[in-house]
Scaffold this motif. Structure first.
Motif, short mmCIF file in Angstrom:
data_model
loop_
_atom_site.label_atom_id
_atom_site.label_comp_id
_atom_site.label_asym_id
_atom_site.label_seq_id
_atom_site.Cartn_x
_atom_site.Cartn_y
_atom_site.Cartn_z
N VAL A 1 6.45 -0.50 9.31
CA VAL A 1 6.95 -0.18 7.78
C VAL A 1 5.41 -0.35 7.07
CG1 VAL A 1 8.11 -0.85 5.82
CG2 VAL A 1 9.11 -0.91 8.12
N ALA A 2 4.60 -1.35 7.17
CA ALA A 2 3.69 -1.48 6.57
C ALA A 2 2.50 -0.29 6.75
CB ALA A 2 2.77 -2.91 6.52
N ALA A 3 2.48 0.10 8.02
CA ALA A 3 1.75 1.17 8.41
C ALA A 3 2.09 2.53 7.74
CB ALA A 3 1.42 1.26 10.04
N LEU A 4 3.32 2.83 7.70
CA LEU A 4 3.91 3.98 7.07
C LEU A 4 3.72 3.94 5.65
CD1 LEU A 4 7.00 4.42 9.34
CD2 LEU A 4 4.99 5.89 9.23
N ASN A 5 3.59 2.89 4.74
CA ASN A 5 3.63 2.87 3.66
C ASN A 5 2.33 1.77 3.34
OD1 ASN A 5 6.37 3.86 2.78
ND2 ASN A 5 6.56 2.58 4.30
N PRO A 6 1.09 2.24 3.49
CA PRO A 6 -0.03 1.49 3.32
C PRO A 6 -0.21 1.07 1.94
CG PRO A 6 -0.73 3.52 3.87
CD PRO A 6 0.52 3.56 4.05
N VAL A 7 -0.73 -0.04 1.38
CA VAL A 7 -0.76 -0.46 0.25
C VAL A 7 -2.65 -0.63 -0.21
CG1 VAL A 7 -0.53 -2.18 -1.64
CG2 VAL A 7 1.20 -1.65 0.00
N ALA A 8 -2.99 0.29 -0.70
CA ALA A 8 -4.47 -0.11 -1.05
C ALA A 8 -4.91 -0.96 -2.05
CB ALA A 8 -5.06 1.42 -1.63
N ASN A 9 -6.01 -1.63 -2.03
CA ASN A 9 -6.49 -2.82 -2.54
C ASN A 9 -6.48 -2.15 -4.34
OD1 ASN A 9 -7.55 -4.68 -4.25
ND2 ASN A 9 -9.32 -5.13 -2.72
N THR A 10 -5.58 -2.62 -5.34
CA THR A 10 -5.30 -2.20 -6.48
C THR A 10 -6.49 -2.64 -7.29
OG1 THR A 10 -3.79 -3.87 -6.93
CG2 THR A 10 -3.00 -1.85 -6.19
N ALA A 11 -7.29 -3.58 -7.00
CA ALA A 11 -8.37 -4.09 -8.13
C ALA A 11 -9.09 -2.93 -8.28
CB ALA A 11 -9.08 -5.38 -7.31
N ALA A 12 -9.56 -2.82 -9.67
CA ALA A 12 -10.36 -2.01 -9.93
C ALA A 12 -12.02 -2.21 -9.37
CB ALA A 12 -10.71 -2.12 -11.44
N LEU A 13 -12.40 -0.91 -8.83
CA LEU A 13 -13.63 -1.15 -8.10
C LEU A 13 -14.66 -0.76 -9.03
CD1 LEU A 13 -12.71 1.20 -5.03
CD2 LEU A 13 -13.10 -1.36 -5.05
N PRO A 14 -15.79 -1.25 -8.97
CA PRO A 14 -17.18 -0.92 -9.91
C PRO A 14 -17.25 0.58 -10.00
CG PRO A 14 -17.50 -3.05 -8.44
CD PRO A 14 -16.24 -2.27 -8.04
N ALA A 15 -18.13 1.05 -10.85
CA ALA A 15 -18.31 2.36 -11.15
C ALA A 15 -19.14 2.62 -9.77
CB ALA A 15 -19.12 2.45 -12.11
N ASN A 16 -18.93 3.83 -9.28
CA ASN A 16 -19.58 4.39 -8.16
C ASN A 16 -19.17 4.05 -6.66
OD1 ASN A 16 -20.69 6.40 -9.70
ND2 ASN A 16 -22.34 4.84 -10.18
N THR A 17 -18.43 2.96 -6.75
CA THR A 17 -17.92 2.14 -5.37
C THR A 17 -16.68 3.21 -4.88
OG1 THR A 17 -18.66 0.09 -6.20
CG2 THR A 17 -17.03 0.21 -4.37
N PHE A 18 -17.03 3.61 -3.58
CA PHE A 18 -16.05 4.38 -3.05
C PHE A 18 -15.02 3.61 -2.17
CE2 PHE A 18 -15.07 7.30 0.67
CZ PHE A 18 -14.44 8.59 0.10
N PHE A 19 -15.56 2.51 -1.49
CA PHE A 19 -14.56 1.46 -0.69
C PHE A 19 -15.28 0.07 -0.84
CE2 PHE A 19 -13.89 -0.42 3.34
CZ PHE A 19 -12.68 -0.21 3.29
N ALA A 20 -14.36 -0.69 -0.63
CA ALA A 20 -14.78 -2.43 -0.41
C ALA A 20 -13.83 -2.98 0.02
CB ALA A 20 -15.26 -2.86 -2.23
#
Length: 634
Positions: free
Chosen positions: A385-404
């Motif tokens: 269920v979690a794999a079908l509905n992945p929850v990305a990290n909702t914390a605001a990423l710094p400017a120009n950050t693509f992934f963390a």
């Protein structure tokens, strides 16, 4: 802009952002999927129709075994099948768990799994069978059944031997067990199997008694291969007969010799040198019972003709469950089968049902540790269920950050959230490290990990950075080692990196060294980088690609933590260690030392996969960890 147009555009943007969050593919979800038993009876084809009441009761017992195993085991990551078998002496069920795939070749018209041919693992529950045993043919002429049955540890991987003891499982500990080529749990009245060890005297006298029949068997084979009546064939046949007579006289002489040698030990157990003994073992001076320093020996057992006759009834003389040893490194499919056979098959109920029936009279079968079994299955279902509905990290990423990701969303000892790795080998898991802040991913040896929610491709100009820690104070020349792969080719449906076809790959090994080698030529700490492209511009002596090595003195048995950064900007690759540039692709050489022709990655290169892998030489002793992964747009 109209309200309708604005709403439609908003919906499109939301859908676009959702689609940019990658999910595990259906193939990648298979190892965590509760798949269960195949409803097709294709493999249940061994029983013959019968009206004999005894045979019908034997078949009824095999049906019980099917029901009990299915209540104790639901296949994970594979498909289960059943084959009921009723031989003259033994009868039972051969179970198989098969590999599966979403590939159309291995699904039916409704998209349901079918077994992938020849990719299965057997286990079983039987009556009157001795798994992983071997007949002793020259003794089996008087109606008794003689066989070797290897002792515990035979055939096991050396690394597994310490884990083979079945007595550690509470549901098994009271019963007879054997752990050789198979793991075996044997249930017999009063825990006394109806077969006994054979003595040296019985073994040798039985061999002497059977030797004439062995000789006749040889002669029958000769006759079968030389059936002609012409003079040449008859002479050849008679010559072969004479040769065998001479050979068997030597065998008789050998048996007499060993009877004399062991005259004071004829009542000792017969522990033979060969797993599958033959009459030829009595030729020459090799002691059939002599145990070498490291040679295995095999005890010999006998089932009497009287017991064998009882085995032909509908009353089991003993019951066995057999299966192969598995651990987490073998993957969820096999490990869950093993756990069910060791922790959830209710051996007490099975024993009582056949050998002490009053104890279970009126009681239905239930799995042992049933709540634990249900919890495991529920956990797998939640993973899907979690794999079908992945929850990305909702914390605001710094400017120009693509992934963390710093693995803070993972539970200690658990799998990293939204990271994929194959469920075999040494698993990666989240942990903490003494005197180090935050959480870390302990990398499993040779089991690549990659972020499943990473948007693809990553920007053309980027910086990838991460921290590494190795266990310190190692005595070997190298300690923790981590391999990084950046590849433009998309991974396969099951998450495997693709290296064939057109594309570009950056490979980088970061290997810690031992400081005692600082002042000699044996220091092995290194950053080793390679760039390969297809088609390839940088070719020298038919070998393609660019290479570079930096002697890494910042990552050692004493200096156990480093910060790594990889930047690609305007097609030039730069590697930083602890914020210091240590490699620039304009300095890279071709394989044989020639100057680079295209000194970086091809123009327009965008990478679609990123893999990290533990490549430590002594990974069982030295652990390596990663955290604080970040990708920034440049």
């Amino acid at each position: 802009m109209t309200q309708k147009t604005s709403a439609a555009l908003f919906t499109f943007i939301i859908l676009l952002s959702l689609q940019s969050i990658a999910q595990l593919t259906p193939e990648q979800r298979i190892p965590d999927s509760v798949i269960g038993w195949w409803d097709n009876n294709r493999f249940d084809n061994a029983l013959k129709p019968t009206t004999d009441p005894i045979q019908k009761k034997r078949v009824d017992i095999t049906n019980l075994f099917v029901d009990w195993v299915k209540k104790s085991y639901t296949p994970i990551g594979g498909l289960g099948t059943v084959t009921r078998i009723n031989n003259s002496v033994s009868f039972g069920v051969k179970f198989l768990v098969w590999n599966v795939s979403h590939d159309k070749e291995w699904t039916d018209e409704k998209g349901r799994f079918k077994p992938i041919p020849e990719e299965n693992t057997p286990f079983g529950v039987w009556c009157n069978l001795v798994p992983a045993s071997y007949k002793v043919p020259f003794l089996n002429y008087n109606g008794d059944s003689y066989f070797t049955w290897p002792t515990d540890g035979y055939g096991a991987n050396a690394n597994d031997k310490k884990d083979l003891d079945l007595k550690k499982f509470p549901s098994i500990s009271k019963y007879v067990t054997r752990s050789n080529e198979s793991q075996i749990v044997l249930l017999a009245p009063n825990n006394k199997p109806p077969f006994v060890e054979v003595t040296i005297g019985e073994y040798l006298n039985g061999a002497f008694a059977g030797i004439d029949k062995e000789l006749q068997k040889k002669k029958d084979d000769i006759l079968d291969q030389n059936k002609g009546t012409d003079e040449a064939t008859v002479k050849r046949r008679e010559s072969f007969y004479a040769y065998q007579e001479t050979e068997f006289d030597r065998f008789r002489k050998g048996i007499r010799k060993w009877l004399d040698v062991y005259k004071d030990h004829l009542n000792d157990p017969a522990l033979v040198n060969h797993l599958q003994p033959t009459i030829n073992d009595f030729y020459g001076d090799i002691d059939p019972f002599k145990k070498g320093v490291s040679d295995p020996v095999y005890p010999v057992y006998k089932i009497t003709k009287e017991v064998l006759e009882k085995c032909k009834t509908d009353k089991p003389q003993w019951i066995v469950a057999y299966f192969y040893y598995q651990n987490k490194e073998k993957g969820n499919q096999l490990y869950e089968m093993y756990r069910s056979m060791t922790e959830n098959l209710n051996y007490d109920y099975i024993y009582n049902y056949f050998f002490d029936p009053e104890k279970v009279k009126g009681k239905a079968y239930t799995a042992a540790n049933e709540d634990q079994l249900k919890a495991r299955l529920d956990n797998y279902r939640k993973k899907i269920v979690a794999a079908l509905n992945p929850v990305a990290n909702t914390a605001a990423l710094p400017a120009n950050t693509f992934f963390a990701d710093d693995f803070s969303s993972g539970n200690e000892g658990g799998e990293p959230v939204n990271w994929f790795f194959r469920k075999y080998g040494k698993h990666a898991f989240v942990t903490t490290i003494k005197n180090q802040p935050g959480k870390w991913l302990q990398l499993g040896y040779n089991t690549p990990v990659n972020p499943s929610l990473l948007k693809k491709p990553i920007p053309e100009n980027f910086t990838l950075e991460y921290d590494l820690i190795t266990d310190g104070d190692f005595d070997s020349r190298t300690g923790g080692a981590v391999s990084l792969s950046l590849n433009t080719r998309p991974a396969t449906a099951d998450g495997t990196e693709v290296n064939g076809g057109n594309g570009t790959k950056i490979s980088m090994d970061v290997i810690s060294g031992n400081e005692r080698d600082y002042d000699n030529n044996n220091y092995r700490g290194v950053v080793r980088i390679r760039i390969n492209s297809t088609p390839e511009v940088n070719t020298e002596n038919y070998s393609g690609g660019l290479v570079y090595e930096y002697p890494l003195r910042e990552f050692t048995n004493k200096k156990t933590k480093i910060h790594v950064a990889v930047t690609v900007k305007n097609n030039v690759l730069t590697v930083f260690i602890n914020n210091k540039a240590v490699a620039v692709s304009t300095d890279f050489k071709m394989t044989y030392g020639g100057k680079c022709i295209s000194c970086g990655v091809p123009a327009g290169t965008k990478f679609n996969t990123i893999f990290w892998s533990n490549s430590t030489n002594d990974a069982d002793t030295i652990k390596v960890y990663m955290s604080n992964v970040k990708i920034k747009k440049e």
